[in-house]
Design a protein around this motif. Structure first.
Motif, short mmCIF file in Angstrom:
data_model
loop_
_atom_site.label_atom_id
_atom_site.label_comp_id
_atom_site.label_asym_id
_atom_site.label_seq_id
_atom_site.Cartn_x
_atom_site.Cartn_y
_atom_site.Cartn_z
N PRO A 194 0.81 -1.23 0.00
CA PRO A 194 0.00 0.00 0.00
C PRO A 194 0.84 1.27 0.00
O PRO A 194 0.55 2.22 -0.75
N ALA A 195 1.89 1.31 0.83
CA ALA A 195 2.74 2.50 0.89
C ALA A 195 3.48 2.71 -0.42
O ALA A 195 3.65 3.86 -0.89
N LEU A 196 3.92 1.62 -1.05
CA LEU A 196 4.63 1.74 -2.33
C LEU A 196 3.70 2.28 -3.41
O LEU A 196 4.11 3.13 -4.23
N MET A 197 2.46 1.82 -3.44
CA MET A 197 1.50 2.30 -4.43
C MET A 197 1.34 3.82 -4.32
O MET A 197 1.39 4.54 -5.33
N LEU A 198 1.14 4.30 -3.10
CA LEU A 198 0.94 5.74 -2.91
C LEU A 198 2.21 6.52 -3.24
O LEU A 198 2.13 7.65 -3.76
N ARG A 199 3.37 5.95 -2.95
CA ARG A 199 4.62 6.63 -3.24
C ARG A 199 4.84 6.78 -4.74
O ARG A 199 5.28 7.83 -5.23
N ILE A 200 4.51 5.74 -5.49
CA ILE A 200 4.68 5.79 -6.95
C ILE A 200 3.73 6.82 -7.56
O ILE A 200 4.12 7.64 -8.39
N ILE A 201 2.48 6.78 -7.14
CA ILE A 201 1.50 7.67 -7.75
C ILE A 201 1.78 9.13 -7.42
O ILE A 201 1.52 10.03 -8.22
N SER A 202 2.33 9.39 -6.25
CA SER A 202 2.63 10.77 -5.87
C SER A 202 3.89 11.29 -6.56
O SER A 202 4.03 12.50 -6.78
N ALA A 203 4.81 10.38 -6.93
CA ALA A 203 6.06 10.79 -7.57
C ALA A 203 5.91 11.01 -9.07
O ALA A 203 6.73 11.70 -9.68
N HIS A 204 4.86 10.43 -9.65
CA HIS A 204 4.73 10.50 -11.11
C HIS A 204 4.12 11.84 -11.51
O HIS A 204 3.11 12.27 -10.97
N GLN A 205 4.72 12.47 -12.51
CA GLN A 205 4.28 13.78 -12.95
C GLN A 205 3.46 13.74 -14.23
O GLN A 205 2.82 14.73 -14.59
N GLY A 206 3.49 12.62 -14.94
CA GLY A 206 2.76 12.52 -16.21
C GLY A 206 1.32 12.11 -15.99
O GLY A 206 0.89 11.76 -14.89
N PRO A 207 0.53 12.13 -17.05
CA PRO A 207 -0.89 11.76 -16.95
C PRO A 207 -1.07 10.27 -16.77
O PRO A 207 -0.36 9.46 -17.39
N ILE A 257 -8.29 -3.67 4.84
CA ILE A 257 -8.87 -2.37 4.56
C ILE A 257 -7.78 -1.36 4.19
O ILE A 257 -8.05 -0.38 3.47
N ASN A 258 -6.53 -1.59 4.63
CA ASN A 258 -5.43 -0.70 4.24
C ASN A 258 -5.18 -0.76 2.73
O ASN A 258 -4.85 0.26 2.11
N ASP A 259 -5.35 -1.96 2.15
CA ASP A 259 -5.20 -2.09 0.70
C ASP A 259 -6.28 -1.29 -0.01
O ASP A 259 -6.02 -0.60 -1.01
N ILE A 260 -7.53 -1.40 0.48
CA ILE A 260 -8.63 -0.64 -0.11
C ILE A 260 -8.36 0.85 -0.01
O ILE A 260 -8.54 1.61 -0.97
N ASP A 261 -7.88 1.30 1.14
CA ASP A 261 -7.59 2.72 1.34
C ASP A 261 -6.50 3.20 0.39
O ASP A 261 -6.57 4.31 -0.15
N ALA A 262 -5.48 2.35 0.17
CA ALA A 262 -4.40 2.73 -0.74
C ALA A 262 -4.90 2.86 -2.17
O ALA A 262 -4.53 3.79 -2.89
N VAL A 263 -5.76 1.93 -2.59
CA VAL A 263 -6.33 2.02 -3.93
C VAL A 263 -7.16 3.29 -4.08
O VAL A 263 -7.05 4.01 -5.08
N GLU A 264 -7.99 3.59 -3.08
CA GLU A 264 -8.82 4.78 -3.16
C GLU A 264 -7.95 6.04 -3.13
O GLU A 264 -8.27 7.04 -3.78
N GLY A 265 -6.83 5.99 -2.39
CA GLY A 265 -5.91 7.12 -2.40
C GLY A 265 -5.32 7.36 -3.78
O GLY A 265 -5.16 8.50 -4.22
N CYS A 266 -5.01 6.26 -4.47
CA CYS A 266 -4.50 6.38 -5.85
C CYS A 266 -5.57 6.95 -6.78
O CYS A 266 -5.28 7.80 -7.64
N LEU A 267 -6.80 6.49 -6.62
CA LEU A 267 -7.88 6.97 -7.48
C LEU A 267 -8.14 8.46 -7.29
O LEU A 267 -8.62 9.15 -8.20
#
Length: 451
Positions: A106-119, A132-142
């Motif tokens: 979950p932490a890696l997913m959020l770190r990747i999405i926050s570091a990416h600058q492209g569309p 539920i942490n996995d669900i929260d991470a997915v929703e954070g990415c969305l």
């Protein structure tokens, strides 16, 4: 000059390793300026240039976006020329390809999405969402601004929870949408409107018959529809001006009602129709589908064209047939009902014995049966007499046959030589027909044909 040549050789190794998903060689990692000083030359005279690195950033970004997430990120180590490309390229974020132990995912997913600058172009959740942490991470990415113009979304294994409201922020951009292990209540489906969606996959999910029809109606540009192992609807009615492909695998989901009937009321663009489940009966009625050319069915599929049971359709040119036991009688019956059939793919899951002897039984039939088959593929060819009788029938009677592929379990030369003799290939009706034996498994090619 020798140093320059060695540097370029290491550069090529480094690029190949990054694109193939392997760590870069130690020598490459130790040279941070590679790709700049030597201009990408590969030899002493500099004739072989690195044409890939000379492409514009926009094109390189498109190429990188086609790679899995981890391989795309590795391109940053190729050279300083490449360092910024992955962060600015269209993001293909597939969490299934991340080599990371579950607790840190979950932490890696959020770190990747926050570091990416492209569309963000594609986003696929992990195969399994444990907590539920996995669900929260997915929703954070969305919620990330990087996914504001998302085109492809795959919610894999959503743990039986209801479809998240966050997906509707992509209503104007989504083109491909896969929903797996999800609840689709009527209240949520009321908001289901994706005007640009072209491909919808609903897998192992539950909804009502009314909601299923509402979802399809909410996608006016829908071209490909997959409904697999879903509980709730008993009947699916198709009225679509643009739908080109429909694939169904009906399955009982926790005692919920199962899909029993499909009615193609009006589908002027429908080209491919597939039923993939041998163990569940399905009645398919085709009232209006003038462009239907590819059909996938099983021994449990009951087909109705117009108001008559499978009396024949002259539009069907390609048939993908799945059957538990190879049956010449069944295949001949289908050929008679589809007089324009040119391609036949047969998926046989077992090698149970069956009597396919035909020489006397079909002697009178051959006088009136015009076999125009050009391409045949038979999976799980055993070389036993029932299989030999089946293949020999077409080898000796299909006068327009161009190729036949037989999937076998061994490529032993003695076995293959015996099969050529048993099948009487020297007497084949079509002198130009080619017969191929291959060990390459082709399971569920009907499913692959459908998309």
């Amino acid at each position: 000059m020798e140093a320059g040549g060695a540097s370029t050789t290491t550069t090529r190794k480094r690029k190949a390793a990054a694109l193939e998903g392997h760590p870069a060689p130690a020598a490459a990692a130790a040279d941070p300026g590679m790709g700049e000083g030597d201009g990408g030359r590969s030899g002493e005279d500099g004739r072989d240039l690195d044409r890939l690195s000379s492409l514009p950033d926009a094109i390189l970004g498109e190429i990188i976006s086609l790679l899995p997430t981890q391989q795309g990120a590795r391109t940053m180590i190729l050279a300083s020329r490449w360092r910024h490309l992955w962060r600015s390229a269209p993001l293909n974020f597939d969490c299934r390809h991340l080599a990371c132990p579950w607790p840190g995912l979950p932490a890696l997913m959020l770190r990747i999405i926050s570091a990416h600058q492209g569309p963000g172009r594609r986003f696929s959740t992990p195969e399994v969402l444990y907590t539920i942490n996995d669900i929260d991470a997915v929703e954070g990415c969305l919620l990330s601004p990087a996914l504001a113009r998302l085109q492809e979304l795959k919610l894999n294994s959503w743990r039986g929870q209801r479809l998240p409201e966050l997906v509707f922020r992509f209503s104007d951009t989504l083109v491909v949408f896969r929903i797996e292990r999800c609840r689709l209540p009527d209240a949520t489906v009321q908001r289901f409107h994706f005007p640009r969606l072209q491909r919808l996959e609903i897998v192992h999910s539950s909804t009502s018959e009314c909601s299923l029809h509402s979802m399809i109606a909410g996608c006016p540009s829908l071209e490909c529809l997959l409904i697999s192992r879903c509980g709730g609807p008993r009947c699916l009615r198709i009225n679509s001006l643009v739908l080109r492909s429909l694939t169904v695998r009906n399955y009982s989901l926790g005692g919920a009602p199962i899909l029993e009937e499909i009615v193609i009321e009006s589908a002027p663009c429908l080209e491919r129709l597939f039923h993939l489940n041998q163990k569940q009966d399905l009645r398919v009625s085709v009232l209006f589908a003038p462009k239907l050319e590819t059909l996938g069915c099983t021994n449990s599929t009951r087909l109705v064209f117009g108001s008559t049971d499978i009396q024949g359709s002259r539009t069907i040119k390609c048939l993908a047939l799945s059957m538990p036991t190879l049956s010449l009688a069944m295949v001949i019956g289908l050929i008679r009902r589809f007089p324009c059939l040119e391609k036949l793919y047969i998926q046989r899951n077992t090698s149970r014995k069956n009597n396919n002897a035909w020489r006397h039984k079909y002697r009178d039939l051959l006088k009136s049966l015009d076999i125009i088959l050009k391409i045949m593929v038979l999976n799980c060819y055993s070389g036993r007499k029932p299989d030999v009788d089946f293949v020999t029938f077409f080898a000796l009677n299909a006068k327009q046959l161009e190729s036949m592929t037989l999937v076998v379990q061994t490529d032993d030369e003695d076995f293959l030589a015996k099969q050529h003799h048993k099948l009487q290939l020297e007497k084949r009706a079509s002198s130009g027909a080619r017969f191929h034996f291959t060990t390459e498994r082709r399971y569920e090619f009907g499913y692959k044909l459908s998309f």
